[in-house]
Design a protein around this motif. Structure first.
Motif, PDB file in Angstrom:
ATOM      1  N   ALA A  92       0.811  -1.192   0.054  1.00 23.08           N
ATOM      2  CA  ALA A  92      -0.062   0.005  -0.099  1.00 23.08           C
ATOM      3  C   ALA A  92       0.990   1.415  -0.071  1.00 23.08           C
ATOM      4  CB  ALA A  92      -0.854   0.083   1.175  1.00 23.08           C
ATOM      5  N   LEU A  93       0.378   2.227  -0.736  1.00 20.26           N
ATOM      6  CA  LEU A  93       1.258   3.552  -0.756  1.00 20.26           C
ATOM      7  C   LEU A  93       0.057   4.539   0.051  1.00 20.26           C
ATOM      8  CD1 LEU A  93       3.174   5.640  -2.024  1.00 20.26           C
ATOM      9  CD2 LEU A  93       1.386   6.115  -3.574  1.00 20.26           C
ATOM     10  N   SER A  94       0.820   5.076   1.092  1.00 21.43           N
ATOM     11  CA  SER A  94       0.349   5.979   2.148  1.00 21.43           C
ATOM     12  C   SER A  94       0.856   7.082   2.246  1.00 21.43           C
ATOM     13  CB  SER A  94      -0.060   5.261   3.374  1.00 21.43           C
ATOM     14  OG  SER A  94      -0.423   3.923   3.186  1.00 21.43           O
ATOM     15  N   ALA A  95       0.321   8.164   3.018  1.00 23.94           N
ATOM     16  CA  ALA A  95       0.850   9.644   3.094  1.00 23.94           C
ATOM     17  C   ALA A  95       1.291   9.436   4.367  1.00 23.94           C
ATOM     18  CB  ALA A  95      -0.411  10.421   2.531  1.00 23.94           C
ATOM     19  N   PHE A 113       5.689  10.238   1.632  1.00 22.34           N
ATOM     20  CA  PHE A 113       4.936   8.756   1.659  1.00 22.34           C
ATOM     21  C   PHE A 113       5.728   7.767   2.163  1.00 22.34           C
ATOM     22  CE2 PHE A 113       7.436   9.344  -2.170  1.00 22.34           C
ATOM     23  CZ  PHE A 113       7.966   8.182  -2.328  1.00 22.34           C
ATOM     24  N   TYR A 114       4.838   6.667   2.231  1.00 26.46           N
ATOM     25  CA  TYR A 114       5.612   5.514   2.540  1.00 26.46           C
ATOM     26  C   TYR A 114       4.891   4.300   1.935  1.00 26.46           C
ATOM     27  CZ  TYR A 114       1.701   4.912   5.997  1.00 26.46           C
ATOM     28  OH  TYR A 114       0.522   4.844   6.848  1.00 26.46           O
ATOM     29  N   ILE A 115       5.592   3.334   1.769  1.00 25.91           N
ATOM     30  CA  ILE A 115       5.109   2.071   1.029  1.00 25.91           C
ATOM     31  C   ILE A 115       5.221   0.920   2.190  1.00 25.91           C
ATOM     32  CG2 ILE A 115       5.462   0.115  -0.805  1.00 25.91           C
ATOM     33  CD1 ILE A 115       6.640   2.436  -2.537  1.00 25.91           C
ATOM     34  N   VAL A 116       3.939   0.438   2.457  1.00 31.79           N
ATOM     35  CA  VAL A 116       3.900  -0.583   3.523  1.00 31.79           C
ATOM     36  C   VAL A 116       4.537  -1.823   3.405  1.00 31.79           C
ATOM     37  CG1 VAL A 116       2.389  -2.206   5.103  1.00 31.79           C
ATOM     38  CG2 VAL A 116       1.789   0.162   4.028  1.00 31.79           C
TER      39      VAL A 116
END
Length: 249
Positions: A92-95, A113-116
């Motif tokens: 998932a790409l999240s802010a 942003f971060y990638i889980v």
């Protein structure tokens, strides 16, 4: 509309699809990508079995040892929770964002942003997490009710009216239970259970941070990055830089 971006890193490429249901985040990310905002920035915060984070403009050419993670444009993006449809499964790409204490509306960073990556969970662990979510929900409701009754509480305290305070507390607890019952118990969907027990992720971040895309290709690259050696502040020992390009919109 299908929006895709490619994050080219020193470890390989990551192809990400941005969700149309989070238009503010999608459009902002596209705008920054086209401007070359991310080009030369680093994955400045990497935590094994958790996530990889980037998008800090201050990381461009940052000397070794420099603490990173506070940079970004001079705006935030309103939260766009599309939950439970989009959640913190692996990829998932999240802010990223500032914490609740200074950011109660959970607005997102303008660029970070971060990638889980996360981990897999046993069914019993997920059930335990649901209980914790239920307790958190009740605590949030109770805190809100206490805030609304602040003047009344202070008056009872000034009068040293213990009986009155106890009666008010009992009332607020009963009201909390009623509101919580009306809202329904927080529970993971079948899709979440399946993903968190087989693919992995970070369920404790759900409904806290905006998920606005997911990795379509290159999870092996995310894995490689999250496995890298890190130093103080979770910064990779060897810089992992990126360029971001729009593939499809």
């Amino acid at each position: 509309m299908m929006t895709k971006i490619r994050i080219k890193t020193t470890e390989g490429d990551i192809l990400v699809r941005l969700y149309d249901e989070t238009p503010k985040h999608r459009d902002n990310f596209l705008k920054l990508a086209k401007e070359g905002y991310f080009d030369g920035t680093l994955f400045h915060r990497v935590i094994k079995d958790f996530m990889i984070q980037g998008g800090d403009p201050d990381s461009k050419g940052a000397p070794k040892g420099k603490m990173l993670g506070t940079g970004g444009p001079d705006y935030t993006i309103p939260a766009e929770f599309v939950y439970p449809k989009y959640f913190h499964k692996r990829g998932a790409l999240s802010a990223a964002r500032l914490g609740d204490e200074v950011n109660p509306d959970r607005e997102s960073s303008g660029s970070q942003f971060y990638i889980v990556w996360g981990k897999t969970y046993k069914p019993a662990e997920l059930r335990q997490m649901e209980k914790q979510l239920e307790m958190q929900q009740e605590q949030t409701i109770f805190n809100q009710l206490a805030k609304e009754n602040h003047d009344k509480i202070m008056q009872l305290r000034r009068n040293r009216d213990r009986v009155g305070l106890q009666e008010l507390q009992d009332e607020l607890i009963a009201e909390t239970k009623a509101i919580s019952l009306e809202k329904g118990k927080p529970a993971f969907t079948d899709e979440q259970r399946e993903a968190y027990s087989s693919i992995g992720g970070t369920p404790f971040l759900d409904n806290q941070y905006t998920v606005f895309g997911e990795v379509e290709e290159g999870l092996d690259v995310v894995e490689k990055i999250q496995n890298c050696e890190t130093l103080r502040g979770d910064r990779p020992k060897e810089d992992i830089s990126m360029t971001v390009e729009v593939v499809e919109e």
